[in-house]
Design a protein around this motif. Structure first.
Motif, PDB file in Angstrom:
ATOM      1  N   LEU A 221      21.639   4.286  -7.121  1.00 10.20           N
ATOM      2  CA  LEU A 221      21.944   3.128  -6.278  1.00 10.20           C
ATOM      3  C   LEU A 221      21.967   3.524  -4.802  1.00 10.20           C
ATOM      4  O   LEU A 221      21.343   2.864  -3.954  1.00 10.20           O
ATOM      5  CB  LEU A 221      23.287   2.527  -6.695  1.00 10.20           C
ATOM      6  CG  LEU A 221      23.802   1.364  -5.839  1.00 10.20           C
ATOM      7  CD1 LEU A 221      22.880   0.157  -5.950  1.00 10.20           C
ATOM      8  CD2 LEU A 221      25.224   0.990  -6.244  1.00 10.20           C
ATOM      9  N   LEU A 222      22.666   4.609  -4.478  1.00  5.98           N
ATOM     10  CA  LEU A 222      22.797   5.017  -3.081  1.00  5.98           C
ATOM     11  C   LEU A 222      21.465   5.501  -2.515  1.00  5.98           C
ATOM     12  O   LEU A 222      21.074   5.119  -1.397  1.00  5.98           O
ATOM     13  CB  LEU A 222      23.873   6.096  -2.941  1.00  5.98           C
ATOM     14  CG  LEU A 222      25.302   5.669  -3.295  1.00  5.98           C
ATOM     15  CD1 LEU A 222      26.281   6.814  -3.044  1.00  5.98           C
ATOM     16  CD2 LEU A 222      25.724   4.450  -2.513  1.00  5.98           C
ATOM     17  N   PHE A 223      20.777   6.367  -3.242  1.00  2.94           N
ATOM     18  CA  PHE A 223      19.484   6.860  -2.753  1.00  2.94           C
ATOM     19  C   PHE A 223      18.456   5.723  -2.652  1.00  2.94           C
ATOM     20  O   PHE A 223      17.671   5.665  -1.705  1.00  2.94           O
ATOM     21  CB  PHE A 223      18.959   7.977  -3.650  1.00  2.94           C
ATOM     22  CG  PHE A 223      19.479   9.333  -3.299  1.00  2.94           C
ATOM     23  CD1 PHE A 223      19.152   9.938  -2.091  1.00  2.94           C
ATOM     24  CD2 PHE A 223      20.302  10.027  -4.180  1.00  2.94           C
ATOM     25  CE1 PHE A 223      19.628  11.197  -1.762  1.00  2.94           C
ATOM     26  CE2 PHE A 223      20.791  11.280  -3.858  1.00  2.94           C
ATOM     27  CZ  PHE A 223      20.467  11.876  -2.642  1.00  2.94           C
ATOM     28  N   GLY A 224      18.479   4.825  -3.618  1.00  2.00           N
ATOM     29  CA  GLY A 224      17.536   3.715  -3.583  1.00  2.00           C
ATOM     30  C   GLY A 224      17.792   2.780  -2.421  1.00  2.00           C
ATOM     31  O   GLY A 224      16.859   2.393  -1.698  1.00  2.00           O
ATOM     32  N   MET A 225      19.039   2.422  -2.210  1.00  2.00           N
ATOM     33  CA  MET A 225      19.380   1.527  -1.101  1.00  2.00           C
ATOM     34  C   MET A 225      19.134   2.184   0.250  1.00  2.00           C
ATOM     35  O   MET A 225      18.931   1.509   1.249  1.00  2.00           O
ATOM     36  CB  MET A 225      20.832   1.083  -1.228  1.00  2.00           C
ATOM     37  CG  MET A 225      21.081   0.099  -2.370  1.00  2.00           C
ATOM     38  SD  MET A 225      20.149  -1.437  -2.168  1.00  2.00           S
ATOM     39  CE  MET A 225      21.024  -2.181  -0.781  1.00  2.00           C
ATOM     40  N   ALA A 226      19.163   3.524   0.272  1.00  2.00           N
ATOM     41  CA  ALA A 226      18.896   4.250   1.522  1.00  2.00           C
ATOM     42  C   ALA A 226      17.404   4.434   1.768  1.00  2.00           C
ATOM     43  O   ALA A 226      17.009   4.972   2.801  1.00  2.00           O
ATOM     44  CB  ALA A 226      19.586   5.614   1.489  1.00  2.00           C
ATOM     45  N   GLY A 227      16.558   3.995   0.814  1.00  2.00           N
ATOM     46  CA  GLY A 227      15.120   4.069   1.000  1.00  2.00           C
ATOM     47  C   GLY A 227      14.490   5.387   0.625  1.00  2.00           C
ATOM     48  O   GLY A 227      13.326   5.637   0.962  1.00  2.00           O
ATOM     49  N   PHE A 228      15.217   6.235  -0.109  1.00  2.00           N
ATOM     50  CA  PHE A 228      14.689   7.554  -0.456  1.00  2.00           C
ATOM     51  C   PHE A 228      13.893   7.571  -1.761  1.00  2.00           C
ATOM     52  O   PHE A 228      13.367   8.609  -2.142  1.00  2.00           O
ATOM     53  CB  PHE A 228      15.836   8.566  -0.554  1.00  2.00           C
ATOM     54  CG  PHE A 228      16.346   9.040   0.770  1.00  2.00           C
ATOM     55  CD1 PHE A 228      15.683  10.040   1.469  1.00  2.00           C
ATOM     56  CD2 PHE A 228      17.475   8.479   1.330  1.00  2.00           C
ATOM     57  CE1 PHE A 228      16.142  10.472   2.695  1.00  2.00           C
ATOM     58  CE2 PHE A 228      17.955   8.909   2.558  1.00  2.00           C
ATOM     59  CZ  PHE A 228      17.285   9.910   3.255  1.00  2.00           C
ATOM     60  N   LEU A 229      13.814   6.442  -2.453  1.00  2.00           N
ATOM     61  CA  LEU A 229      13.146   6.434  -3.756  1.00  2.00           C
ATOM     62  C   LEU A 229      11.850   5.631  -3.726  1.00  2.00           C
ATOM     63  O   LEU A 229      11.420   5.065  -4.737  1.00  2.00           O
ATOM     64  CB  LEU A 229      14.094   5.872  -4.824  1.00  2.00           C
ATOM     65  CG  LEU A 229      15.415   6.640  -5.013  1.00  2.00           C
ATOM     66  CD1 LEU A 229      16.266   5.981  -6.094  1.00  2.00           C
ATOM     67  CD2 LEU A 229      15.160   8.105  -5.358  1.00  2.00           C
ATOM     68  N   GLU A 230      11.208   5.575  -2.588  1.00  2.00           N
ATOM     69  CA  GLU A 230       9.976   4.801  -2.454  1.00  2.00           C
ATOM     70  C   GLU A 230       8.732   5.674  -2.411  1.00  2.00           C
ATOM     71  O   GLU A 230       7.612   5.160  -2.345  1.00  2.00           O
ATOM     72  CB  GLU A 230      10.057   3.928  -1.199  1.00  2.00           C
ATOM     73  CG  GLU A 230      11.188   2.901  -1.277  1.00  2.00           C
ATOM     74  CD  GLU A 230      11.367   2.108   0.009  1.00  2.00           C
ATOM     75  OE1 GLU A 230      10.552   2.337   0.941  1.00  2.00           O
ATOM     76  OE2 GLU A 230      12.284   1.274   0.080  1.00  2.00           O
ATOM     77  N   ALA A 231       8.900   7.008  -2.411  1.00  3.81           N
ATOM     78  CA  ALA A 231       7.752   7.922  -2.351  1.00  3.81           C
ATOM     79  C   ALA A 231       7.211   8.177  -3.760  1.00  3.81           C
ATOM     80  O   ALA A 231       7.796   7.759  -4.768  1.00  3.81           O
ATOM     81  CB  ALA A 231       8.170   9.230  -1.687  1.00  3.81           C
TER      82      ALA A 231
END
Length: 423
Positions: A221-231
Motif C-alpha cells: 500500500l505504501l510503496f504503491g501510493m508513493a509511486g514506486f510500483l509502476e516500473a
C-alpha cells in the motif's frame, strides 16, 4: 530607535526620574501601564493614569516621532479615539484630538536612564555578531538561562502544537491517524518530509487499519501510493507487492502519487525513501494501535524497544528495488528514534495531555530531558559561546532562542537580553 524599546521602558517603568511630566507641563502618575496590545489598535490598552491628579482610564499610543500619528492615519481611525496619552521619543509635531485639543503627550527620551539606552544601542545596533549578545552572554547567571530555556522549550511546543491541532481537526480527533502522518513526515526527514506527509494524507487511515495486520499488504500500500510500483522490475518481491497494490488500489479506489516527488540525491542510503517506507510499514504492521502504546510510555528505553522492528528480508540486502547491497538489518537507530521523540512523540503527547487537562510540566520534562541533545551548527555555535546543551529540551530551547529571538533581534522579549539591558 524602535517603538519596541518605548514599549519596553513603559511596561517595566524603567524611568530615570519617576516624576513624569507631559509637554503640557502636567504631572503623570502611573496606576496601571495597561496591557501591551499585539493586534491592531493602540499599543497599550486599559491603562490607568493620574494626570494632574485626575484619574484617566483609556489607551496609550507610542511613536518614535509624534508626526507618525498622522503618517499612520490615526486621526481617521476610531480605534484611537480613546487614547489618553501619546508617548513619543521625539516631539516633532502637535497632535490634535477630534475636539481640537492638543493630545496629551509624554516625551520619553527625557526620562530614560542613560545606561539602559547605551546597553540597548550596543546590544541591537553596535555589532554584527552571530547573536547580538555573544560578547556578554557568558556574564548572565546560569540559573536565569536554565529557567529561560524551559520557557523557550514550552514556547516551541506551543508552536508545534498548532500544526498538530490542524491535523487533529482534519482527522476528527483521530490521534492514531495524526501519529501516522507525523511519523511519516519525520521518517522523510527534511528532504523528503513533505513528500512523506503527502503520502500519509493521501491514504485514509481507515485503510491503514484494515491492512496493517499484514505487513506485506501494508508495505504494498505504501510503496504503491508513493509511486514506486509502476516500473517493470523482474523481482519476485517487487512483483508480489505490485499484485497486492493493484488489488488494494481497485478495492479502495486509490490514486497513487508520482515517484519523482521523493528524493534520493545526496542522501545516505540508510535515509533513502525506500528504506524509510519499508521501516514505516514494519512499525505500523507490528503496532496497530501505536498511539495507545506511546501515550503510556515515559522512559526513553521503552521507546527504543517499541520502535525495534524488522523490515522485510528483501530490504536487508537492498537499498532500492533495482540493486542489491551488503546484508544489514537496517533497524531504526537510537539517534533516529531520538528525532522521532523530539519532533513527533513528545509534541503529540503534549497536545493530548493538554487537551485532556492532564498536563504537568515536571512529569512531562522527564522524558525529553532523557533524550540526547541535537547536534547542528546552531548548537555548536552556542557551545562556543559557553552555552552548553545537555539534553534535547535544552537543544530545542536554543533553536527557539536563535530562530525566534536572536535572528529577529527580539532582545527586549528575551530574558537574557532583559538581564543585559538592566545591568
Amino acid at each position: 530607535m524602535r517603538e519596541e524599546f518605548l514599549y519596553y521602558v513603559w511596561q517595566y517603568k524603567l524611568f530615570s526620574n519617576p516624576n513624569l511630566q507631559t509637554v503640557q507641563n502636567e504631572l503623570i502618575e502611573i496606576k496601571k501601564t495597561g496591557v501591551l496590545n499585539k493586534n491592531e489598535g493602540p499599543d497599550f490598552l486599559n491603562a490607568q493614569l493620574y494626570i494632574d491628579g485626575q484619574l484617566w482610564v483609556g489607551n496609550i499610543e507610542m511613536h518614535v516621532k509624534a508626526s507618525d500619528w498622522y503618517l499612520h492615519n490615526h486621526e481617521t481611525d476610531p480605534n484611537y479615539d480613546a487614547v489618553i496619552l501619546h508617548v513619543v521619543w521625539e516631539n516633532d509635531a502637535i497632535i490634535y484630538t477630534k475636539n481640537n485639543d492638543p493630545l496629551i503627550t509624554l516625551v520619553l527620551k527625557d526620562y530614560i536612564d542613560e545606561s539602559i539606552l547605551n546597553n540597548y544601542n550596543s546590544l541591537l545596533f553596535a555589532n554584527k555578531n552571530w547573536i547580538s549578545c555573544e560578547n556578554q552572554i557568558d556574564s548572565v547567571d546560569a540559573f536565569l538561562i536554565k529557567n529561560w530555556q524551559e520557557r523557550l522549550y514550552f514556547e516551541r511546543l506551543e508552536q508545534k502544537s498548532k500544526s498538530i491541532e490542524i491535523l487533529l481537526k482534519e482527522s476528527k480527533l483521530d490521534y492514531e491517524a495524526v501519529l501516522f502522518q507525523l511519523l511519516a513526515k519525520n521518517f522523510g526527514l527534511k528532504i523528503n518530509g513533505d513528500a512523506f506527509l503527502n503520502l500519509a494524507k493521501a491514504i485514509d487511515f481507515s485503510i491503514i487499519r484494515k491492512v496493517a495486520h499484514d505487513q506485506t499488504k501494508l508495505t504494498a500500500l505504501l510503496f504503491g501510493m508513493a509511486g514506486f510500483l509502476e516500473a517493470e522490475i523482474e523481482s519476485e518481491y517487487y512483483l508480489n507487492l505490485k499484485r497486492e497494490f493493484n488489488y488494494l488500489k481497485h478495492k479502495f479506489k486509490l490514486v497513487s502519487k508520482p515517484k519523482n516527488s521523493f528524493q534520493f540525491f545526496r542522501m545516505r542510503p540508510t535515509n533513502f525513501p525506500t528504506i524509510r517506507i519499508a521501516q514505516l510499514a514494519a512499525l505500523f504492521a507490528k503496532h496497530q494501535n501505536l498511539f495507545s502504546k506511546i501515550i503510556h510510555l515515559n522512559k526513553k528505553d521503552d521507546y527504543y524497544k517499541l520502535f525495534s522492528v524488522n523490515i522485510d528480508d528483501f530490504w536487508k540486502e537492498h537499498y532500492t528495488f533495482e540493486t542489491t547491497s551488503k546484508k544489514s538489518p537496517k533497524k531504526l537507530t537510537k539517534s533516529f528514534i531520538d528525532l522521532l521523540l523530539i519532533n513527533t512523540i513528545v509534541p503529540l503527547k503534549f497536545v493530548y495531555l493538554k487537551n485532556r487537562g492532564e498536563f504537568t510540566e515536571d512529569t512531562f520534562l522527564s522524558l525529553i530531558q532523557e533524550v540526547s541533545s541535537e547536534k547542528n551548527g546552531i548548537i555548536s555555535k552556542f557551545l562556543d559561546l559557553g552555552i552548553s546543551s545537555k539534553n534535547a529540551m535544552e537543544s530545542q530551547a536554543l533553536l527557539q532562542l536563535k530562530n525566534n529571538y536572536c535572528t529577529a533581534k527580539k532582545c527586549l522579549d528575551c530574558a537574557i537580553g532583559n538581564n543585559l539591558l538592566r545591568n
